[in-house]
Structures are given as structure tokens and as C-alpha cells.
Scaffold this motif. Structure first.
Motif, mmCIF file in Angstrom:
data_model
loop_
_atom_site.group_PDB
_atom_site.id
_atom_site.type_symbol
_atom_site.label_atom_id
_atom_site.label_comp_id
_atom_site.label_asym_id
_atom_site.label_seq_id
_atom_site.Cartn_x
_atom_site.Cartn_y
_atom_site.Cartn_z
ATOM 1 N N LEU A 28 -8.934 2.833 -6.750
ATOM 2 C CA LEU A 28 -7.580 3.375 -6.838
ATOM 3 C C LEU A 28 -7.243 4.222 -5.615
ATOM 4 C CD1 LEU A 28 -7.449 4.214 -10.625
ATOM 5 C CD2 LEU A 28 -5.965 2.607 -9.430
ATOM 6 N N THR A 29 -8.244 4.875 -5.034
ATOM 7 C CA THR A 29 -8.023 5.639 -3.797
ATOM 8 C C THR A 29 -7.578 4.704 -2.674
ATOM 9 O OG1 THR A 29 -9.677 7.297 -4.409
ATOM 10 C CG2 THR A 29 -9.095 7.156 -2.080
ATOM 11 N N SER A 30 -8.236 3.548 -2.576
ATOM 12 C CA SER A 30 -7.852 2.542 -1.571
ATOM 13 C C SER A 30 -6.439 2.040 -1.827
ATOM 14 C CB SER A 30 -8.829 1.362 -1.598
ATOM 15 O OG SER A 30 -10.131 1.780 -1.312
ATOM 16 N N PHE A 31 -6.114 1.828 -3.113
ATOM 17 C CA PHE A 31 -4.769 1.369 -3.476
ATOM 18 C C PHE A 31 -3.719 2.408 -3.092
ATOM 19 C CE2 PHE A 31 -1.224 1.621 -6.422
ATOM 20 C CZ PHE A 31 -0.675 0.360 -6.298
ATOM 21 N N ILE A 32 -3.988 3.672 -3.363
ATOM 22 C CA ILE A 32 -3.037 4.753 -3.056
ATOM 23 C C ILE A 32 -2.772 4.828 -1.552
ATOM 24 C CG2 ILE A 32 -2.766 7.277 -3.063
ATOM 25 C CD1 ILE A 32 -4.363 7.174 -5.787
ATOM 26 N N LEU A 67 6.306 -5.325 -2.304
ATOM 27 C CA LEU A 67 6.245 -4.770 -3.655
ATOM 28 C C LEU A 67 5.460 -5.688 -4.596
ATOM 29 C CD1 LEU A 67 7.081 -2.642 -5.745
ATOM 30 C CD2 LEU A 67 9.214 -3.920 -6.075
ATOM 31 N N SER A 68 5.704 -6.997 -4.461
ATOM 32 C CA SER A 68 5.003 -7.970 -5.323
ATOM 33 C C SER A 68 3.504 -7.935 -5.074
ATOM 34 C CB SER A 68 5.536 -9.377 -5.059
ATOM 35 O OG SER A 68 6.907 -9.448 -5.356
ATOM 36 N N GLN A 69 3.145 -7.867 -3.795
ATOM 37 C CA GLN A 69 1.727 -7.825 -3.424
ATOM 38 C C GLN A 69 1.061 -6.558 -3.964
ATOM 39 O OE1 GLN A 69 0.906 -6.805 0.591
ATOM 40 N NE2 GLN A 69 -1.072 -7.832 0.661
ATOM 41 N N LEU A 70 1.775 -5.435 -3.835
ATOM 42 C CA LEU A 70 1.239 -4.150 -4.293
ATOM 43 C C LEU A 70 1.102 -4.116 -5.816
ATOM 44 C CD1 LEU A 70 0.415 -1.613 -2.710
ATOM 45 C CD2 LEU A 70 2.622 -0.620 -3.324
ATOM 46 N N THR A 71 2.089 -4.687 -6.517
ATOM 47 C CA THR A 71 2.047 -4.738 -7.981
ATOM 48 C C THR A 71 0.875 -5.594 -8.454
ATOM 49 O OG1 THR A 71 4.467 -4.532 -8.061
ATOM 50 C CG2 THR A 71 3.381 -5.291 -10.060
ATOM 51 N N LEU A 72 0.669 -6.729 -7.775
ATOM 52 C CA LEU A 72 -0.450 -7.604 -8.117
ATOM 53 C C LEU A 72 -1.784 -6.908 -7.868
ATOM 54 C CD1 LEU A 72 -1.486 -10.427 -8.942
ATOM 55 C CD2 LEU A 72 -1.345 -11.079 -6.526
ATOM 56 N N TYR A 73 -1.866 -6.186 -6.759
ATOM 57 C CA TYR A 73 -3.070 -5.428 -6.405
ATOM 58 C C TYR A 73 -3.391 -4.407 -7.504
ATOM 59 C CZ TYR A 73 -6.066 -2.548 -3.289
ATOM 60 O OH TYR A 73 -7.106 -1.857 -2.708
ATOM 61 N N GLN A 79 9.990 2.158 -6.748
ATOM 62 C CA GLN A 79 8.990 1.461 -7.577
ATOM 63 C C GLN A 79 7.579 1.657 -7.031
ATOM 64 O OE1 GLN A 79 10.140 -2.587 -9.014
ATOM 65 N NE2 GLN A 79 12.078 -2.167 -7.988
ATOM 66 N N ILE A 80 7.470 1.651 -5.695
ATOM 67 C CA ILE A 80 6.167 1.886 -5.063
ATOM 68 C C ILE A 80 5.676 3.297 -5.363
ATOM 69 C CG2 ILE A 80 4.988 2.169 -2.838
ATOM 70 C CD1 ILE A 80 6.727 -0.172 -1.808
ATOM 71 N N LYS A 81 6.621 4.247 -5.324
ATOM 72 C CA LYS A 81 6.288 5.647 -5.621
ATOM 73 C C LYS A 81 5.775 5.786 -7.059
ATOM 74 C CE LYS A 81 8.139 10.283 -4.977
ATOM 75 N NZ LYS A 81 9.336 11.087 -4.601
ATOM 76 N N LYS A 82 6.418 5.078 -7.996
ATOM 77 C CA LYS A 82 5.986 5.114 -9.406
ATOM 78 C C LYS A 82 4.582 4.541 -9.561
ATOM 79 C CE LYS A 82 10.526 4.884 -11.648
ATOM 80 N NZ LYS A 82 11.457 4.037 -12.425
ATOM 81 N N LEU A 83 4.333 3.419 -8.867
ATOM 82 C CA LEU A 83 3.003 2.804 -8.918
ATOM 83 C C LEU A 83 1.946 3.750 -8.361
ATOM 84 C CD1 LEU A 83 3.457 -0.924 -7.790
ATOM 85 C CD2 LEU A 83 2.567 -0.132 -9.982
ATOM 86 N N ARG A 84 2.304 4.413 -7.248
ATOM 87 C CA ARG A 84 1.359 5.323 -6.603
ATOM 88 C C ARG A 84 1.035 6.517 -7.520
ATOM 89 N NH1 ARG A 84 2.354 9.531 -3.553
ATOM 90 N NH2 ARG A 84 4.497 8.944 -3.108
ATOM 91 N N GLU A 108 4.917 2.522 1.739
ATOM 92 C CA GLU A 108 6.061 3.394 1.423
ATOM 93 C C GLU A 108 6.642 4.041 2.676
ATOM 94 O OE1 GLU A 108 7.044 7.199 -1.501
ATOM 95 O OE2 GLU A 108 5.065 6.263 -1.568
ATOM 96 N N LYS A 109 5.792 4.265 3.693
ATOM 97 C CA LYS A 109 6.244 4.917 4.926
ATOM 98 C C LYS A 109 6.850 3.943 5.930
ATOM 99 C CE LYS A 109 3.040 8.814 4.635
ATOM 100 N NZ LYS A 109 1.804 9.423 5.178
#
Length: 206
Positions: free
Chosen positions: A110-114, A131-137, A10-15, A121-122
Motif C-alpha cells: 500500500l505504501t508503493s500504491f500511495i 484512474l482506471s489503472q490506479l483503481t485496478l492496482y 477520485q485519486i485522492k479518495k483512493l489514496r 495526482e501531481k
């Protein structure tokens, strides 16, 4: 372990979504910056020409234009001045420079988000909270950034996947000449498109 793999997926898809959007924002940034600079250049050039012609006498140009008269000369200056005025109004009304800065700022967010998504992810262990925090971000960024036109979104997506594909080929062949490879790709893409059209025509005739 299954959950962690699902979180990574899911993180990969968001990225990937963020990478595509970032590409689109920077494409739009370059587009608006180019038009803004072009418009500004013509305003400055036109203003300079008007200033020079205003202080020059029309007789100076008689060796070049023998039938030039003072009324025609003044009319010509007036037309250029009017064109410069219209361009200046367009520059102010369209706010191309502001739009360019806005899209550039969105791309940087978006660069900062990536980078943040890549660091999560690593990790050896990924929690549901990550994941929740990243999705909210990502959601907050999407809500505060301008909408991307569909044609630029798909163009950016195509550009991104071409870039990824080319990057993989360069790893296998570091001595690859990029412009030749790009010509080959365009040629192959054109042939495949023509084949699809021929197949559709053949099926419709049947």
C-alpha cells in the motif's frame, strides 16, 4: 478541466483509503510482532530455567526454602517444563511471526500504491486511463491482502486523522510539546463525549 478535477478527486479518495488501510496493517504488524516476541521470550526463559534446575540439586535451594523436598522440586521442574511446552505449541500454532510478516508486506504494498497515486495526482494532465489503472492496482492489492478487523480499521482511521490534524498544528506552532497537546486532546474529547451523553439524557427525559 472538470473531468480532470473529478479524476484528481477520485485519486485522492483512493489514496486516503490506502493510507488508512496501511495504518491498520502496520498497527496489526506491531501487535503480532510484540506478542510473537513476548511468547518467544517466555519460551527461551522457561527453557533456560528448566535446564538450570535439572542440572542443579534441590539441596542448593534449601537455604531459601527450608522445607523443600526432592519430589516437590522435581514436580516444580515438571510444571515449568510443561508450561514451556504449551507456550512452544502456542507459538507454532498461532504463527504470530508469519502473520506479522504478512501484514507488514501488505502495508508495504500500500505504501508503493500511495507513492504511485501521489505521483499521478501531481501530474498536470490526468487521463481516464490513469484512474482506471490506479483503481485496478488498488483492487488487486485488496484482493491479495488479508482482511482488516473492523476495530483496527476504525482505530487506524482515527489515528490517521489525529496525525494529520496534529501535523497541521505543528506547522503553525513548531515549538508545540506533543505529549501536552495529546493530553489536551484526550481531555477535550472526553468532555465532548460527556456533553453528548448529557444531551441525549436530557432529550430522552423530555
Amino acid at each position: 478541466m472538470v473531468e480532470e478535477s473529478s479524476y484528481k478527486s477520485q485519486i485522492k479518495k483512493l489514496r486516503k483509503k490506502a493510507e488508512n488501510s496501511r495504518n491498520a496493517y502496520f498497527m496489526l504488524t506491531n501487535r503480532f510482532k510484540f506478542y510473537s516476541n513476548l511468547l518467544h521470550f517466555f519460551v527461551l526463559l522457561g527453557s533456560t530455567i528448566v535446564a538450570i534446575l535439572t542440572f542443579a540439586d534441590y539441596e542448593v535451594f534449601l537455604p531459601l526454602i527450608s522445607n523443600l523436598t526432592e519430589p516437590v522440586y522435581k514436580l516444580f521442574i515438571g510444571l515449568i517444563a510443561s508450561a514451556v511446552f504449551v507456550l512452544a505449541i502456542m507459538e507454532e500454532f498461532l504463527k504470530l511471526s508469519e502473520k506479522s510478516s504478512e501484514y507488514e508486506s501488505s502495508g508495504k504494498q500500500l505504501t508503493s500504491f500511495i507513492r504511485h497515486a501521489d505521483s499521478i495526482e501531481k501530474r498536470e494532465e490526468i487521463q481516464e486511463g490513469d484512474l482506471s489503472q490506479l483503481t485496478l492496482y488498488y483492487t488487486l492489492i485488496c484482493e491479495t491482502t488479508p482482511i482488516i478487523p473492523d476495530n483496527y480499521f476504525f482505530k487506524a482511521k482515527r489515528h490517521l486523522y489525529r496525525k494529520i490534524s496534529l501535523s497541521k498544528e505543528i506547522e503553525d506552532n513548531p515549538n508545540m510539546i506533543l505529549w501536552i497537546e495529546n493530553v489536551k486532546r484526550k481531555k477535550n474529547s472526553l468532555f465532548s463525549s460527556l456533553k453528548k451523553v448529557d444531551k441525549k439524557d436530557g432529550n430522552s427525559k423530555e
